[in-house]
Write a protein that holds these residues in place. Structure first.
Motif, short mmCIF file in Angstrom:
data_model
loop_
_atom_site.label_atom_id
_atom_site.label_comp_id
_atom_site.label_asym_id
_atom_site.label_seq_id
_atom_site.Cartn_x
_atom_site.Cartn_y
_atom_site.Cartn_z
N SER A 61 0.82 -1.22 0.00
CA SER A 61 0.00 0.00 0.00
C SER A 61 0.85 1.26 0.00
O SER A 61 0.37 2.33 -0.39
CB SER A 61 -0.92 0.01 1.22
OG SER A 61 -1.75 -1.14 1.22
N LYS A 63 -2.81 5.21 -9.15
CA LYS A 63 -3.90 4.27 -8.85
C LYS A 63 -4.68 3.84 -10.10
O LYS A 63 -5.19 2.72 -10.14
CB LYS A 63 -4.87 4.91 -7.85
CG LYS A 63 -4.29 5.09 -6.46
CD LYS A 63 -5.34 5.64 -5.51
CE LYS A 63 -4.78 5.76 -4.09
NZ LYS A 63 -5.79 6.26 -3.14
N ARG A 66 -4.04 -2.81 -6.72
CA ARG A 66 -5.24 -2.62 -5.89
C ARG A 66 -6.12 -3.86 -5.89
O ARG A 66 -6.67 -4.24 -4.85
CB ARG A 66 -6.02 -1.41 -6.41
CG ARG A 66 -5.31 -0.08 -6.15
CD ARG A 66 -5.87 1.04 -7.00
NE ARG A 66 -7.27 1.29 -6.72
CZ ARG A 66 -8.05 2.07 -7.46
NH1 ARG A 66 -7.56 2.66 -8.53
NH2 ARG A 66 -9.32 2.26 -7.13
N HIS A 67 -6.24 -4.53 -7.06
CA HIS A 67 -7.02 -5.77 -7.11
C HIS A 67 -6.39 -6.84 -6.22
O HIS A 67 -7.10 -7.58 -5.51
CB HIS A 67 -7.10 -6.28 -8.55
CG HIS A 67 -8.02 -5.47 -9.41
ND1 HIS A 67 -7.91 -5.46 -10.79
CD2 HIS A 67 -9.05 -4.65 -9.10
CE1 HIS A 67 -8.85 -4.66 -11.28
NE2 HIS A 67 -9.55 -4.16 -10.28
#
Length: 742
Positions: A116, A128, A137-138
């Motif tokens: 992150s 992003k 992110r997935h």
């Protein structure tokens, strides 16, 4: 690895051991391979700009997209791909994965917690909304949704994935050490490549939505453009079955299965897959979303139409007609004129055996003009037909429809050959082969291996063989065999072409027994062509009655099928049979019928060949002056665009007519005519030598020896007589006078 992946059902696809139908509800889930890709992305972010050169970073960026979209691969294969781009980074990735796999579960937990940080700060390492950012992110979201037992299974799978990769790396190193000798090295390298591919297939587990879509689009593009680079039919079907096991309602996978089954001519499986494709298309509601309430009916009528086309391809005409009737009924209820026009075109294809087929064709043309669809012509002049194709080409080029452009050029090649213009056909074939495809080259596709290219290359091989350039024709055929291996769907085109060239060479060489054995292969690929060539062999072997029976049966069948080109060829063979049987008067009506058909359908080359046969019939009947006048009409197209063998036959016939006409001349004029005939015979002999037609060279040598004897040239006569004797001993005698052979 297959068993490990099957135990990794920590994604929402499976509950209590049951796979949900909506397998692609989640975009992505975490696998050991994706953890390795995440490590690579993390190392790329941690490595400074100075540590990695600009060229290496560019190679890594190009590598990322197939890694993110493609199916899972082995760790050893991943190491090799990274090492080819940046060896330094490959070493860092290997160390990080080793520390994580040989450490504890908390190391993997800490790794995902640190991911992150890539989005933090005023200038984050990853945006992003970028491709890499969305992937990160997935993965973070999918990992955060795992329960503790699922995380433990994932870590166990990561350890197994690492151990298999290390084991494979050691085997690769041992293989390189033990394969120093050049002869063994190449063989073992090929075995290694095969084993890696097999392992990749076997280790691939359930694919995510993106991976499945990428895999299907990649294989579909390869099947269309370069089938040799696609997975083998068995491997591809195995992958599709694995994909459908997790999502039976994935319509696109059923359609790719249909295409794959067509490669191996499996009618049952291809029909099964095609029906499942349209069933799933209706169930998923994809058609209804794009077409409103018409989506359901549209799928049904086009399903019936595709089923009719499938049955027609396999020769099941009765089933095809039933499916076509169903498509017509549904299309009429929905008032779908475009679908009806396609049905009408297929109805014409299926109705060619009936007498009303040309009525359907005319109706099809009128409807096509009204709805702006491709048009068809029959028996039109070359300029009108080319104008019609030009209008279609304008639309194809305007909308960059490269596949239709290729088909149009291949059609022009075939049309020019049908009209007897070999130079124009050669130009069109070379233009198609030198064209760059308008479609973007993807998935490693470097060439367009479509049916159009196969047709153009076959025409090119036949054109070279007709001109006696057999080495060039062999090179083209070799390229065809490499480009379209025997197990591919277009291989039958070059197989038939190769068999026809071998047959012609055997007949030219007087090896009728060899030609007879080749007929079997031709018949398996094209029944009509095989029967015709069988009759030609029987005729050459002096089996006149058997050849006549076969030609009569073939003539009736071709007339029923409206195969005009073959009808004319059969008529010419029947006429040749008659005059070889000393019945030239019976041959004249047959030749006139062939000439009428050639003129009606504007088949200039066949018309010229028919006129040559008429001239020969007149020569046999004792009117050489009329035969010479006919020859002056027909010889120009033959010498301009004809095959080498036909050019030789034409010049030989001119010499015969000159000798026959000189019988009533005065001695000085007669000697001059005989000298001119000898010059034409020399030219004919040169033509026959280019195609190694020893039988006709023997006839020319006999004729020249007689002429030299008449002129009193003993030395030249003896030379020709020696050549005739040598060839006559090598070749079988036909048992007919030489003058009765064109």
């Amino acid at each position: 690895m297959a068993s490990v992946h099957e135990s990794l059902y920590f994604n929402p696809m499976m509950t209590n051991g049951v796979v949900h139908a909506n397998v692609f509800g989640i975009k992505d889930w975490v696998t050991p391979y994706k953890i390795a890709v995440l490590v690579l992305l993390n190392e790329m972010g941690r490595t400074g700009e100075g540590a990695v050169s600009l060229l290496e970073r560019r190679k890594l960026n190009q590598l990322l997209l197939p890694l993110l979209q493609g199916p899972d691969i082995t760790l050893s294969k991943l190491y090799k791909l990274i090492e080819e781009s940046c060896p330094q980074l490959a070493n860092s990735v290997q160390i990080r994965i080793k520390l994580m796999a040989e450490g504890e579960l908390k190391d993997m937990e800490q790794f995902f917690d640190d991911l992150s940080d890539s989005f933090s700060g005023t200038e984050p390492e990853v945006h992003k909304t970028s491709v890499v950012g969305l992937f990160l992110r997935h993965m973070i979201l999918a990992y955060s949704k795992l329960s503790f037992s699922q995380v433990f299974k994932l870590y166990t799978a990561l350890q197994q994935y690492f151990q298999n990769g290390e084991k494979k790396t050691v085997e690769d190193a041992d293989m390189e050490l033990t394969s120093r000798e050049e002869g063994e090295r190449k063989m073992e390298k090929e075995e290694l490549d095969v084993s890696v591919r097999e392992e990749e297939v076997s280790c691939s587990g359930p694919l995510s939505q993106k991976q499945a879509e990428f895999f299907l689009s990649q294989q579909a593009a390869l099947l269309k453009n370069d089938e040799t680079k696609a997975l083998t039919p068995a491997s591809l079907q195995k992958e599709l079955n694995n994909l459908l096991k997790f999502n039976p309602d994935f319509a696109e996978a059923h359609y790719l299965s249909y295409l794959n089954n067509l490669r191996v001519q499996d009618v049952f499986s291809s029909t099964h897959s095609l029906l499942h494709y349209f069933d799933r298309l209706i169930l998923t509601g994809a058609e209804s979303k794009s077409n409103g309430e018409e989506g359901y009916g549209r799928s049904l009528r086009y399903a019936a139409l595709n089923l009719a086309a499938l049955h027609c391809r396999f020769g099941h005409y009765q089933q095809a007609e039933l499916a076509l009737q169903e498509a017509i009924r549904i299309a009429q209820e929905s008032n779908d004129h475009v679908c009806l026009q396609h049905c009408l075109s297929w109805l014409y294809v299926l109705g060619q055996k009936r007498s009303d087929s040309y009525v359907l064709l005319e109706h099809s043309v009128k409807k096509a003009v009204h709805f702006g669809l491709p048009r068809a012509f029959a028996g039109k002049t070359a300029n009108k037909l080319m104008d019609a194709l030009k209008d279609s080409d304008l639309l194809h080029w305007k909308h960059s429809l490269s596949e239709l452009i290729d088909i149009s050029i291949a059609q022009k090649t075939a049309i020019w050959r049908l009209y007897g213009r070999s130079t124009m056909a050669l130009q069109q074939a070379q233009m198609l082969l030198s064209m760059n495809s308008l479609e973007s080259v993807s998935a490693g596709v470097q060439q367009n291996n479509t049916e159009s290219f196969a047709v153009a290359l076959c025409h090119l091989a036949e054109l070279h063989a007709e001109q006696g350039c057999f080495p060039a024709a062999a090179e083209v055929l070799k390229h065809l065999k490499d480009r379209f291996p025997p197990n591919t769907q277009h291989a039958q085109l070059w197989m038939l072409c190769d068999q026809k060239i071998q047959f012609d060479r055997a007949m030219n060489d007087g090896k009728f027994h060899l030609a007879d054995s080749i007929v079997t292969g031709i018949t398996a690929l094209n029944g009509i062509e095989g029967v015709y060539r069988k009759a030609v062999v029987l005729q050459a072997q002096n089996q006149m009655s058997e050849a006549h029976k076969l030609l009569q049966k073939l003539l009736l069948y071709c007339q029923k099928m409206k195969n005009t080109e073959m009808v004319i060829s059969v008529l010419l063979s029947v006429a040749e049979l008659y005059w070889q049987s000393s019945s030239p008067t019976i041959a004249l009506p047959v030749l006139l019928q062939a000439l009428a058909l050639s003129k009606e359908y504007r088949l200039q080359y066949l018309a010229s060949e028919t006129v040559l046969n008429l001239a020969f019939a007149q020569l046999i009947l004792g009117v050489p002056e009329q035969a010479l006048s006919l020859l002056h009409m027909a010889i120009e197209p033959v010498l301009a665009d004809g095959a080498i063998l036909d050019k030789g036959r034409a010049m030989f016939l001119v010499a015969k007519c000159q000798v026959a006409s000189a019988a009533s001349y005065d001695p000085p004029k007669k000697a001059e005519a005989l000298e001119a005939a000898i010059e034409n015979l020399n030219e004919a002999k040169n033509y026959f030598s280019k195609v190694d037609c020893r039988e006709r060279i023997r006839d020319v040598a006999y004729f020249q020896a007689r002429l030299y004897h008449t002129l009193g040239k003993t030395q030249e006569r003896n030379r020709c007589a020696m050549l005739f004797r040598q060839l006559h001993q090598e070749l079988p005698s036909e048992g007919v006078p030489l003058i009765n052979h064109l």
